[in-house]
Each structure stands twice: as structure tokens, then as C-alpha cells.
Motif scaffolding. Structure first.
Motif, PDB file in Angstrom:
ATOM      1  N   ILE A   9       0.841  -1.200   0.000  1.00  0.00           N
ATOM      2  CA  ILE A   9       0.000   0.000   0.000  1.00  0.00           C
ATOM      3  C   ILE A   9       0.876   1.250   0.000  1.00  0.00           C
ATOM      4  N   ASN A  10       1.859   1.281   0.882  1.00  0.00           N
ATOM      5  CA  ASN A  10       2.716   2.462   0.974  1.00  0.00           C
ATOM      6  C   ASN A  10       3.602   2.648  -0.247  1.00  0.00           C
ATOM      7  N   GLU A  11       4.038   1.561  -0.858  1.00  0.00           N
ATOM      8  CA  GLU A  11       4.814   1.678  -2.101  1.00  0.00           C
ATOM      9  C   GLU A  11       3.978   2.360  -3.179  1.00  0.00           C
ATOM     10  N   HIS A  12       2.752   1.920  -3.335  1.00  0.00           N
ATOM     11  CA  HIS A  12       1.875   2.510  -4.342  1.00  0.00           C
ATOM     12  C   HIS A  12       1.528   3.957  -3.995  1.00  0.00           C
ATOM     13  N   GLY A  16       2.556   7.437  -6.184  1.00  0.00           N
ATOM     14  CA  GLY A  16       1.438   8.107  -6.833  1.00  0.00           C
ATOM     15  C   GLY A  16       0.565   7.186  -7.662  1.00  0.00           C
ATOM     16  N   LYS A  17       0.514   5.910  -7.302  1.00  0.00           N
ATOM     17  CA  LYS A  17      -0.271   4.932  -8.056  1.00  0.00           C
ATOM     18  C   LYS A  17      -1.591   4.660  -7.349  1.00  0.00           C
ATOM     19  N   ALA A  18      -2.671   4.719  -8.115  1.00  0.00           N
ATOM     20  CA  ALA A  18      -4.001   4.450  -7.573  1.00  0.00           C
ATOM     21  C   ALA A  18      -4.287   2.954  -7.595  1.00  0.00           C
ATOM     22  N   GLY A  19      -5.290   2.540  -6.837  1.00  0.00           N
ATOM     23  CA  GLY A  19      -5.718   1.148  -6.851  1.00  0.00           C
ATOM     24  C   GLY A  19      -6.433   0.775  -5.571  1.00  0.00           C
ATOM     25  N   GLU A  20      -6.933  -0.453  -5.543  1.00  0.00           N
ATOM     26  CA  GLU A  20      -7.589  -0.991  -4.357  1.00  0.00           C
ATOM     27  C   GLU A  20      -6.719  -2.092  -3.785  1.00  0.00           C
ATOM     28  N   PHE A  21      -6.565  -2.072  -2.460  1.00  0.00           N
ATOM     29  CA  PHE A  21      -5.672  -3.001  -1.794  1.00  0.00           C
ATOM     30  C   PHE A  21      -6.349  -3.560  -0.549  1.00  0.00           C
ATOM     31  N   LYS A  22      -6.156  -4.835  -0.307  1.00  0.00           N
ATOM     32  CA  LYS A  22      -6.662  -5.481   0.901  1.00  0.00           C
ATOM     33  C   LYS A  22      -5.648  -5.271   2.020  1.00  0.00           C
TER      34      LYS A  22
END
Length: 93
Positions: A9-12, A16-22
Motif C-alpha cells: 500500500i505504501n509503495e503505491h 502516486g499509483k491508484a488502486g484498491e488493496f486489501k
């Protein structure tokens, strides 16, 4: 907290990368709960192939019902869909 999920999550986020993460939390008794962390940015969805570093991204579309249907070109324009190779060169969508 699941440390691998937390790191991803923190890498993304920092890139500046968007997305959904569990993200899974657990207590000392082994009970678990998994939540979704959604990172938003210029695009609503970004998918990157980790093997080739190719990427495709786009925005969600919200539209009223009724009227004429969309054309393929209208949907491409509204969603701002873009695909790129590892060097940032465009890939046809």
C-alpha cells in the motif's frame, strides 16, 4: 496488521499509483478482519504487469441513462484509457 500488504500500500501511495488493496488486521487471539484501502489519483484504475512493467489505466464513467448509446470512441475519451510499455510509449487500446 499484515506487513506485506502494508508495505505494498505504501509503495503505491508514495509512487502516486491508484488502486484498491486489501489490508488484514488480526488480534492476539487470531481473529482477523480484512478491509479495502482505496488510493485515488488522476486515474481510478491502474493495472501494471510486474513482469513487463506495461500499464493500462482509466477513469470510471458516470452518465445519465436514456438518450443515444455511446460510441467506442466516446467511451475511450471519457474514460481517458491509456496503455503504455515500460518506456512510457503508447500501446493501442
Amino acid at each position: 496488521m499484515n506487513q506485506e500488504q502494508f508495505k505494498r500500500i505504501n509503495e503505491h501511495k508514495t509512487q502516486g499509483k491508484a488502486g484498491e488493496f486489501k489490508l488484514t488486521y488480526s488480534d492476539t487471539k487470531g481473529n482477523k478482519v480484512t478491509i479495502t484501502v482505496t488510493l485515488i489519483g488522476e486515474y481510478d484504475q491502474i493495472i501494471e504487469n510486474p513482469d513487463t512493467n506495461e500499464m493500462i489505466k482509466g477513469k470510471h464513467i458516470i452518465s445519465r441513462t436514456d438518450g443515444d448509446g455511446f460510441t467506442k470512441e466516446q467511451l475511450k475519451e471519457l474514460s481517458m484509457v491509456k496503455a503504455m510499455d515500460k518506456d512510457g510509449a503508447g500501446i493501442p487500446t
